[in-house]
Design an enzyme around this catalytic site. Structure first.
Site, PDB file in Angstrom:
ATOM      1  N   ASN A   1     -57.884 -13.715  -0.609  1.00  0.00           N
ATOM      2  CA  ASN A   1     -58.292 -14.708   0.392  1.00  0.00           C
ATOM      3  C   ASN A   1     -57.518 -14.407   1.669  1.00  0.00           C
ATOM      4  O   ASN A   1     -56.335 -14.722   1.773  1.00  0.00           O
ATOM      5  CB  ASN A   1     -57.977 -16.123  -0.117  1.00  0.00           C
ATOM      6  CG  ASN A   1     -58.338 -17.185   0.901  1.00  0.00           C
ATOM      7  OD1 ASN A   1     -59.001 -16.899   1.901  1.00  0.00           O
ATOM      8  ND2 ASN A   1     -57.909 -18.415   0.652  1.00  0.00           N
TER       9      ASN A   1
ATOM     10  N   LYS B   1     -57.951 -15.689   4.499  1.00  0.00           N
ATOM     11  CA  LYS B   1     -57.842 -16.879   5.369  1.00  0.00           C
ATOM     12  C   LYS B   1     -58.126 -16.478   6.822  1.00  0.00           C
ATOM     13  O   LYS B   1     -58.929 -15.579   7.060  1.00  0.00           O
ATOM     14  CB  LYS B   1     -56.466 -17.545   5.223  1.00  0.00           C
ATOM     15  CG  LYS B   1     -56.071 -17.764   3.782  1.00  0.00           C
ATOM     16  CD  LYS B   1     -54.858 -18.640   3.637  1.00  0.00           C
ATOM     17  CE  LYS B   1     -54.425 -18.645   2.181  1.00  0.00           C
ATOM     18  NZ  LYS B   1     -53.424 -19.659   1.899  1.00  0.00           N
TER      19      LYS B   1
ATOM     20  N   HIS C   1     -61.294 -24.849  -1.160  1.00  0.00           N
ATOM     21  CA  HIS C   1     -59.885 -24.439  -1.066  1.00  0.00           C
ATOM     22  C   HIS C   1     -59.066 -25.638  -0.585  1.00  0.00           C
ATOM     23  O   HIS C   1     -59.548 -26.448   0.216  1.00  0.00           O
ATOM     24  CB  HIS C   1     -59.754 -23.258  -0.094  1.00  0.00           C
ATOM     25  CG  HIS C   1     -58.405 -22.623  -0.140  1.00  0.00           C
ATOM     26  ND1 HIS C   1     -57.320 -23.160   0.527  1.00  0.00           N
ATOM     27  CD2 HIS C   1     -57.954 -21.537  -0.800  1.00  0.00           C
ATOM     28  CE1 HIS C   1     -56.263 -22.405   0.287  1.00  0.00           C
ATOM     29  NE2 HIS C   1     -56.607 -21.418  -0.526  1.00  0.00           N
TER      30      HIS C   1
ATOM     31  N   GLU D   1     -56.861 -25.931   1.526  1.00  0.00           N
ATOM     32  CA  GLU D   1     -56.722 -26.040   2.988  1.00  0.00           C
ATOM     33  C   GLU D   1     -57.962 -26.692   3.592  1.00  0.00           C
ATOM     34  O   GLU D   1     -57.876 -27.437   4.579  1.00  0.00           O
ATOM     35  CB  GLU D   1     -56.460 -24.650   3.602  1.00  0.00           C
ATOM     36  CG  GLU D   1     -55.048 -24.184   3.259  1.00  0.00           C
ATOM     37  CD  GLU D   1     -54.875 -22.684   3.143  1.00  0.00           C
ATOM     38  OE1 GLU D   1     -55.753 -21.923   3.590  1.00  0.00           O
ATOM     39  OE2 GLU D   1     -53.849 -22.255   2.571  1.00  0.00           O
TER      40      GLU D   1
ATOM     41  N   GLU E   1     -55.397 -23.859  -8.377  1.00  0.00           N
ATOM     42  CA  GLU E   1     -54.367 -23.569  -7.385  1.00  0.00           C
ATOM     43  C   GLU E   1     -53.505 -24.814  -7.153  1.00  0.00           C
ATOM     44  O   GLU E   1     -53.882 -25.685  -6.358  1.00  0.00           O
ATOM     45  CB  GLU E   1     -55.019 -23.164  -6.063  1.00  0.00           C
ATOM     46  CG  GLU E   1     -55.921 -21.952  -6.164  1.00  0.00           C
ATOM     47  CD  GLU E   1     -56.008 -21.223  -4.831  1.00  0.00           C
ATOM     48  OE1 GLU E   1     -55.654 -20.046  -4.807  1.00  0.00           O
ATOM     49  OE2 GLU E   1     -56.395 -21.840  -3.836  1.00  0.00           O
TER      50      GLU E   1
ATOM     51  N   GLY F   1     -48.759 -20.480  -0.778  1.00  0.00           N
ATOM     52  CA  GLY F   1     -48.058 -20.037   0.417  1.00  0.00           C
ATOM     53  C   GLY F   1     -46.606 -20.477   0.466  1.00  0.00           C
ATOM     54  O   GLY F   1     -45.952 -20.358   1.502  1.00  0.00           O
TER      55      GLY F   1
ATOM     56  N   SER G   1     -49.039 -18.187  -4.740  1.00  0.00           N
ATOM     57  CA  SER G   1     -47.946 -17.216  -4.646  1.00  0.00           C
ATOM     58  C   SER G   1     -47.999 -16.134  -5.735  1.00  0.00           C
ATOM     59  O   SER G   1     -46.957 -15.730  -6.260  1.00  0.00           O
ATOM     60  CB  SER G   1     -46.595 -17.926  -4.624  1.00  0.00           C
ATOM     61  OG  SER G   1     -46.537 -18.806  -3.503  1.00  0.00           O
TER      62      SER G   1
END
Ligand code: PEP
Length: 254
Positions: free
Chosen positions: A9, A11, A97, A99, A169, A175, A215
């Site tokens: 990904n 991003k 996702h 985010e 996730e 991250g 991660s």
């Protein structure tokens, strides 16, 4: 054997030239994939068509979108439809996702619409679920992810569900450099599979790839992917470094 998937990904990172260089550095490795292994690169929208032509010739490699609209078409400035993705031969799209959920307020109901529209256009959704830190600290992570599945996926038929990829996730691991332990990952993946089995039966649940994201790096991929219910990973930061992502692909179950 279930599909084993390494999904990058990107991003909102990399210029097109940087992305092209990264893809070249990975593809040049000519990693031989077995028939049940799949590598996916979720790239920014403007790169989809170019990157797809580069990757399409390599069997087992595919380009994905990171998002699509819940609407079919029309006056939705800035949006990209599933039909548009299908028209440029994109077969995968990340949906939900964390985010997108956090910054663009996408909720389970809206994500159910996105899942539907992807399936209508022969696009495999990579459906993301996962709990924030507060929910894990309260010990409510199982119920939280169960509700995400129920509200976004459980309207599907078994045949439709079988075409989906799930990515677990935990938000506290994305991250942050914090990874779920192999025990935490395996436990949650087992739970997700049992939630699917309760609704659709064991046979269906056993077919669905469930990726771990949060991660994943070259130095922990082997251990994570070794868990019986972890079928690969959705990878952010480490997918931007050729050497890291190559090692992650190589860590997929053979
Ligand atoms: C992600 O973006 O889905 C992700 C898991 O990011 P990272 O690997 O950087 O934690």
């Amino acid at each position: 054997m279930r599909k084993q998937i390494a999904a990058a990904n990107w991003k909102m990172n990399l210029t097109y030239q940087q992305g092209e260089k990264l893809l070249d550095e990975i593809l040049i490795e000519k990693i031989a994939l077995s028939p049940h292994q799949q590598v996916i690169f979720a790239v920014p929208f403007p790169y989809l068509i170019m990157a797809n032509s580069e990757v399409a010739e390599e069997s087992g490699y595919a380009i994905a979108a990171q998002n699509c609209s819940d609407k079919k078409n029309g006056a939705y400035t800035g949006e990209v439809s599933a039909e548009m993705l299908q028209s440029i031969h994109i077969h995968y799209c990340i949906i939900g996702h964390s985010e997108r959920r956090e910054y663009y307020l996408e909720n389970n109901k809206l994500l159910a619409e996105k899942i539907n529209i992807c399936l209508q256009h022969s696009i495999t959704p990579v459906f993301c679920c996962g709990e924030p830190l507060r929910i894990r600290e309260e010990g409510n992570e199982n119920a939280f992810v169960q509700q995400q599945l129920q509200e976004s996926l459980f309207h599907l038929t078994a045949e439709q569900l079988k075409t989906i990829i799930i990515a677990y996730e935990p938000i506290w691991a994305i991250g942050t450099g914090k990874t779920a332990s192999t025990e935490q990952a395996q436990e949650m993946h087992r739970h997700l599979r049992s939630v699917l089995a309760d609704k659709y039966g064991n046979e269906v649940a056993d077919e669905i790839p469930i990726l771990y994201g949060g991660s994943v790096k070259a130095n922990n991929a082997n251990e994570l992917f070794g868990c019986p219910d972890v079928d690969g990973g959705l990878v952010g930061g480490a997918s931007l470094v050729a050497k890291e992502f190559v090692a992650i692909i190589k860590a997929l179950k053979k």
